[in-house]
Design an enzyme around this catalytic site. Structure first.
Site, PDB file in Angstrom:
ATOM      1  N   ASP A 127       0.901  -1.233   0.017  1.00 30.20           N
ATOM      2  CA  ASP A 127       0.042  -0.144   0.055  1.00 30.20           C
ATOM      3  C   ASP A 127       0.740   1.210  -0.071  1.00 30.20           C
ATOM      4  O   ASP A 127       1.519   1.444   0.893  1.00 30.20           O
ATOM      5  CB  ASP A 127      -0.990  -0.253   1.238  1.00 30.20           C
ATOM      6  N   ARG A 155      -0.102   4.544  -0.336  1.00 33.24           N
ATOM      7  CA  ARG A 155      -0.743   5.580   0.113  1.00 33.24           C
ATOM      8  C   ARG A 155      -0.311   6.499   1.251  1.00 33.24           C
ATOM      9  O   ARG A 155       0.362   5.939   2.397  1.00 33.24           O
ATOM     10  CB  ARG A 155      -2.122   5.238   0.302  1.00 33.24           C
TER      11      ARG A 155
END
Ligand SMILES: Nc1nc2c(ncn2[C@@H]2O[C@H](COP(=O)(O)OP(=O)(O)OP(=O)(O)O)[C@@H](O)[C@H]2O)c(=O)[nH]1
Length: 196
Positions: free
Chosen positions: A109, A111
């Site tokens: 991930d 983000r």
């Protein structure tokens, strides 16, 4: 929808009641990551389109007091649309969503949520109720000095698990949700069948 220069947006749903409601309960907030495939054509590979619609629906229920949707341009968990499509090819060959990202030399991930924290501060929010199953998102949006406090996590339960009509139902989305469900150590998601 109000938009900043990077295309990240804030939408206040049920805005009329929002100010009044914040005096009582912290507002319901959805921090949504861009998913071109899920939102535009309701791709059967994820439940992103359903989640965005469901957030807006919950915020428009009578008595809900409205809410805030922050839309972040973090397509494909931050790896971009082109790389997400490559990850889909690897998933077709048997990898799950996390393994596919790692095979492409991306983090599981990629983000970050600092922009969401700043947007909430701009809106004068200090305490929120966050609509999510992702504990990383809860920690990240609070900021290093807990500039924002998540007073409550509101689970985001897929409509199909609630026996409701609508929502995404497919073998692919089953696998996508299963990765979140079974591989807690990989994704850290709090999604549980028991939530249904
Ligand atoms: N890399 C990658 N990204 C995906 C895939 N499917 C959906 N996405 C992206 O995942 C993001 C949504 O993240 P999710 O992990 O579903 O949900 P979340 O935002 O972490 O958590 P919730 O708040 O509980 O919904 C969007 O940016 C989608 O574009 C995939 O197979 N691979």
């Amino acid at each position: 929808m109000p938009e900043n220069t990077n295309g990240n947006t804030i939408e206040k749903a049920g805005g009329e009641n929002l100010t009044e409601n914040t005096k009582k309960d912290p507002p319901l907030v959805r921090i949504h990551s861009e998913c071109y495939t899920g939102e535009t054509v309701w791709s059967a590979r994820c439940d992103c389109g359903e989640q965005l619609d469901e957030a807006a629906r919950l915020m428009s229920l009578p008595g809900s007091g409205g809410g805030i949707i922050i839309y972040l341009r973090q397509e494909g968990r931050g790896i971009g649309l082109g790389e997400k499509l490559k990850a889909y090819n690897l998933q077709d060959l048997g990898s799950d969503t996390v393994e596919a990202n790692l095979l492409l030399r991306h983090p599981a991930d990629a983000r970050s949520y600092g922009l969401a924290t700043a947007m909430l501060q701009d809106l004068g929010q200090e305490e929120i109720r966050l609509l999510t199953n992702n504990p990383d998102k809860v920690r990240a949006v609070e900021g290093p000095n807990r500039e924002i406090v998540v007073k409550e996590r509101v689970p985001m339960i897929p409509l199909a698990w609630r026996g409701k009509t609508g929502g995404i139902r497919s073998q692919e989305v089953g696998g996508y949700l299963k990765t979140k469900l079974l591989q807690i150590e990989k994704m850290g998601h709090m999604l549980q069948m028991g939530d249904a």
